[in-house]
Design a protein around this motif. Sequence first.
Motif, mmCIF file in Angstrom:
data_model
loop_
_atom_site.group_PDB
_atom_site.id
_atom_site.type_symbol
_atom_site.label_atom_id
_atom_site.label_comp_id
_atom_site.label_asym_id
_atom_site.label_seq_id
_atom_site.Cartn_x
_atom_site.Cartn_y
_atom_site.Cartn_z
ATOM 1 N N TRP A 9 0.858 -1.192 0.000
ATOM 2 C CA TRP A 9 0.000 0.000 0.000
ATOM 3 C C TRP A 9 0.906 1.259 0.000
ATOM 4 O O TRP A 9 0.931 2.013 -0.941
ATOM 5 N N TYR A 20 -3.350 5.902 -0.887
ATOM 6 C CA TYR A 20 -3.177 5.133 0.357
ATOM 7 C C TYR A 20 -2.634 6.019 1.477
ATOM 8 O O TYR A 20 -3.025 5.893 2.632
ATOM 9 N N ASP A 567 -6.625 -5.461 -6.657
ATOM 10 C CA ASP A 567 -6.301 -4.125 -6.176
ATOM 11 C C ASP A 567 -7.046 -3.138 -7.061
ATOM 12 O O ASP A 567 -6.703 -2.965 -8.225
#
Length: 569
Positions: A9, A20, A567
Amino acid sequence: MAKLRSQGWFGKQGKDGFIYRAWLKNQGIPDDEFNAKPVIGICNTWSELTPCNGHFRELAESVRRGVLEAGGFPLEFPVMSLGETIVKPTAMLYRNLMSMDVEESIRANPIDGVVLLCGCDKTTPASVMGACSVDIPTIVVSGGPMLTGKYEGKNIATSDVWRFAAGVTKGTFSNEAFREVEACMCRSAGHCAVMGTASTMACMVEALGLTLPGNAAIPAADSRRKVLAQFSGRRIVDMVREEMSISKILTRQAFENAIIVNAAIGGSTNFILHLLAIAGRMEIPLTLEDFDILGSKIPLLANLQPSGEYFMEDFYYAGGLPAVINQLQKHLHTQIITVSGKTVAQNNEHAKIYSEDVIATIDKPFQENAGIVVVKGNLAEKGCVIKPSAATPALMKHRGKAVVFEDIEDYHARFNDPDLEVDEHSVLVLKNVGPKGYPGMPEVGNMGLPKKVLDKGVTDMVRISDGRMSGTAFGTVFLHVAPESAAGGTLAFVQNGDEIEVDVSRKFIHLHVSDIELEKRRLVWTAPDLGYHRGYIGHYIKHVEQADLGADLDFLRGKSGNVVTRDSH
Ligand code: FES
């Protein structure tokens, strides 16, 4: 150290990394926190509806301090919490749901290591089960027991609720006094102050090697509880650097240690269900028989309520779990590693007993053969359990006529009926309180004795059910009958007046009804329908496993690991 999971991340470049990091920065987090520091999740089961965990915001601060000191980046997150005394119909119904929350919350987030803050009964197994299915470095910090209650100058704790309630039924204790006791019982933060399920769970995680030594017994109100939390915060950062995931701690030998320690402390029967469920998540083969084979010959070293005299506070002052573990060395796997980075032997080698009234030496135990016994027979083909240290020795071999209650409502409606045909030789049978039948397997197996029997001065009778018993309760109670009545176990077919024989020394339980007659009864039986067809409870009834397997949901066994393959950013 391998690449940190959290860098998947925070280590990203471009738009993804920006997203993030940027939104977390709204909490005032400096940029260098994201530069490959171990991210430690503090998994908090705090809730005002879970009074035993009501002090966990403060405890989390101590963990946070430790994480920062060790160079980690702490991020606290909430999960579902279960207050044993509050949640209806029973907290056990939601243990597996809570474990899913813990599992998915850890996996879905940029967490390298996790500290589980656990206290009230189900919050410990649920948190550990969830963490096992992710398998990252994990350390447990328990909330600690309450200070011992005080009423009219005498010590009291949860187990006394049953005694006081029986006094009210008999008319020897007033309703006013009963109400007054409430304020005297729970006079500090923390969980139940006896060796009930919460204390048993705190000992279980220490015996498994998932906590720093001494975790189990430090009272919640004792400043040393915060110190332990801070040390645990420091240690989890090192565990991430050492890549010490939970599967390196939870070996078959660790489970064996937990069973042996539980026997020596006279721990709750709920321990069996929770340890089996945790083993299921870890894919470690563990059976009901293991509890009997490994535990039933272990001597009792702790003189703690509900079966003994003292309280968790006394246990801590007497040396706590390290003193017990030190005494048990010849029975334990002492060379296995724990979260401290040291072996069981190293963790506990200096532990001393400070009061032999509370903790016995291995040579002079309070009782021989104290562990849980697994009993089998036509009434419990897959087994049921009894805790001999909480039972009446004279009733461990008994034959009597069944007095059957079809469900808990039937029991409440009739158990004090003056016309109920019951005496002290009868065997009380309660059906439909198992995992599917209630649903959720409530702690009603130690059903109170009928007034008619209490009036004679009788304090215990043989009781059999597919339910559980509170870890703070006692009696000659056969629990966790599997298969349960709602799943078509023989228990479903017991009728009033049938003869039942139990013999704990022979590990035997038998319904004296012929196979032909049982088959006749089976043909006219239908499974109860409680009307739960949707949502979590509907799903629970379909998928919950029987007590001999730990009552987890069948699809939650095993692990999914810590990798997130998709993702969306
Ligand atoms: Fe929470 Fe007993 S009610 S530990």
